[in-house]
Design a protein around this motif. Structure first.
Motif, short mmCIF file in Angstrom:
data_model
loop_
_atom_site.label_atom_id
_atom_site.label_comp_id
_atom_site.label_asym_id
_atom_site.label_seq_id
_atom_site.Cartn_x
_atom_site.Cartn_y
_atom_site.Cartn_z
N ARG A 239 40.87 24.31 -14.15
CA ARG A 239 39.76 23.43 -14.50
C ARG A 239 40.21 21.98 -14.70
NH1 ARG A 239 38.37 28.32 -16.97
NH2 ARG A 239 36.34 29.12 -16.28
N ASN A 240 41.50 21.79 -14.94
CA ASN A 240 42.02 20.42 -15.05
C ASN A 240 42.53 19.91 -13.70
OD1 ASN A 240 44.33 21.93 -14.71
ND2 ASN A 240 45.36 21.19 -16.55
N ASN A 241 42.20 20.66 -12.62
CA ASN A 241 42.55 20.32 -11.23
C ASN A 241 44.01 20.52 -10.89
OD1 ASN A 241 39.93 19.68 -10.40
ND2 ASN A 241 40.10 17.59 -11.18
N ALA A 242 44.80 21.15 -11.78
CA ALA A 242 46.15 21.58 -11.40
C ALA A 242 46.03 22.70 -10.37
CB ALA A 242 46.91 22.07 -12.63
N ARG A 243 46.98 22.74 -9.42
CA ARG A 243 46.92 23.74 -8.36
C ARG A 243 48.17 24.61 -8.36
NH1 ARG A 243 44.35 19.91 -3.51
NH2 ARG A 243 42.22 19.92 -4.35
N ILE A 244 47.96 25.89 -8.10
CA ILE A 244 49.04 26.88 -8.16
C ILE A 244 48.99 27.73 -6.90
CG2 ILE A 244 50.02 28.78 -9.49
CD1 ILE A 244 48.33 27.76 -11.88
#
Length: 439
Positions: A239-244
């Motif tokens: 939701r904080n736009n971090a991508r995994i």
């Protein structure tokens, strides 16, 4: 002397802080790569060279290096983390499970690659991200129908898959080896997605004939993972736009599978090169925000016919709202084009919901009439689309009723009542005159 040492250390950190991730240049970034063995640096050199060619600065360390640290003096030294260390039981330095999760919670990106020897630490990181690897430590994905003919061991663990997610923003508009339809070679462990986590997505799935089990032993019990429910590569956008990115194969990034020819069982077509290199390159572009990264600027609202933003609106005012949205192309900001961006005029619930029209140059706009309700409203844009960073914008504005001197002197709708009043007075006058003077 101690103060001088601290000053020199802070000066040395300035380039790292300056070159870190920013909204204006999302790909000017440093990435920490943790390896089980430095031999992986050469066996996976094509993948690393691709990142470096695109402007990333890679810092290679062994996963148990006692000097590992993600941050110093409250500042993160890296903007991305790649874990190609599936066997590591304990990270070196100050890095641990909590530090990795905090790194992601701070908006940074992560790639995790496991294999059949994946440690509990790597499995725990995946679990926290919404992915559950097969609990059997000896299990691998097996497919007796869609395997690569080059699988010399004959256990059919080198599978060829082309079950991609249908998303141009995640995998790019150019199809994986579109001219030859070369599948992806995968050898490793499968995983399932946590049903309670709505943020995790399958990018590459196994075929319906696949299952997860130990290739060295006979099946005594039904496999825990079967068919298309097995995910080979998954991604998460927090939701904080971090991508995994999480995958059960370390080899999917290797030079060997990048360069390997592939012939799918039952097919007479032999491809000179697998689709691995293009697949990994395209999905890494998404993970590191080279695609699908949006920003919104110049949010404006004003009365129709005016240009200045007022301190408040009056009920029934005609309002214009506009916003500019751009997408990062990897090198520059390009106008974002879409027909599904909406704005809400919101107080407890949306009173107005309008779809914004676009000029194809990044400007989205609309106009509407303020509802006949006064209070504190918000202009809200909540834009969430598959593969794109989410936009959440709000701007508060009060709405007042008419003042006493702003109402019309005579209201058209009240003319019948005006007529009734005057006709009553006229009738009373005539009645009085007739009553008094009639003999």
């Amino acid at each position: 002397m101690a103060k001088l040492s601290i000053f020199i250390t802070l000066i040395s950190l300035f380039p790292l802080i300056y070159s870190s991730f920013s909204l204006e240049n999302p790909t000017d970034r440093r990435i920490l790569v943790l390896l089980d063995d430095f031999a992986i640096k050469s066996s996976h050199s094509i993948f690393f060279k691709s990142l470096q060619t695109r402007g990333f600065e890679l810092d290679f360390k062994l996963a148990d290096d006692p000097k590992i640290s993600l941050q110093r003096y409250g500042q993160y030294l890296y903007d991305g983390l790649i874990l190609l260390s599936p066997t590591i039981e304990r990270f070196g330095g100050s890095l641990d499970l909590a530090a990795v999760l905090e790194f992601v919670d701070s908006g940074h990106d992560l790639i995790v690659a496991a294999d059949a020897s994946a440690s509990d630490l790597i499995r725990d990181i995946a679990t926290e991200c919404g992915v559950d690897f097969d609990e059997d430590p000896a299990a691998m994905v097996i497919d007796h129908t869609n395997y690569a003919v080059s699988d010399t061991e004959g256990d059919h663990t080198l599978i060829a898959s082309d079950n991609f997610i249908q998303s141009d923003v995640i995998l790019g508009s150019k199809k994986i080896e579109a001219s030859t339809n070369a599948p992806i070679l995968f050898q490793g462990i499968g995983h399932s997605l946590n049903a309670a986590n709505s943020l995790v997505l399958k990018v590459l799935s196994a075929s319906p004939s696949a299952y997860s089990a130990s290739p060295k032993s006979k099946l005594s019990n039904p496999p825990s993972l079967t068919g298309s429910s097995i995910s080979l590569v998954s991604v998460v956008q927090a939701r904080n736009n971090a991508r995994i990115l999480i995958t059960g194969s370390l080899d999917i990034f290797s030079n060997r599978l990048f360069r390997s020819g592939v012939q799918k069982a039952g097919s007479s077509t032999k491809h000179e090169k697998s689709g691995n290199e293009q697949f990994v390159t395209e999905i890494s572009k998404w993970v590191f925000h080279e695609r699908g990264h949006l920003k919104a600027v110049n949010v404006r609202h004003h009365k129709v016919g005016e240009t200045d933003e007022p301190a408040m609106y009056r009920i029934n005012d005609d309002v214009e709202y506009s916003i500019e949205i751009y997408e990062w192309s990897g090198k520059s900001w390009e106008p974002y084009v879409a027909n599904d961006v909406q704005v809400q005029f919101y107080m407890m619930s949306p009173y107005v919901l309008k779809t914004l029209s676009t000029d194809q140059k990044g400007l989205f706009s609309t106009s509407f009439k303020v509802p006949d309700v006064y209070g504190v409203f918000q202009f809200k844009v909540e834009y969430q689309r598959l593969g794109f960073t989410s936009l959440s914008l709000s701007k508060q504005i009060p709405v007042r009723p008419f003042r006493h001197n702003e109402y019309e002197r005579f209201i058209t709708a009240a003319f019948p009542y005006y007529g009734a009043s005057f006709s009553t007075m006229a009738g009373f006058f005539i009645f009085t005159f007739v009553y008094l003077y009639n003999k």
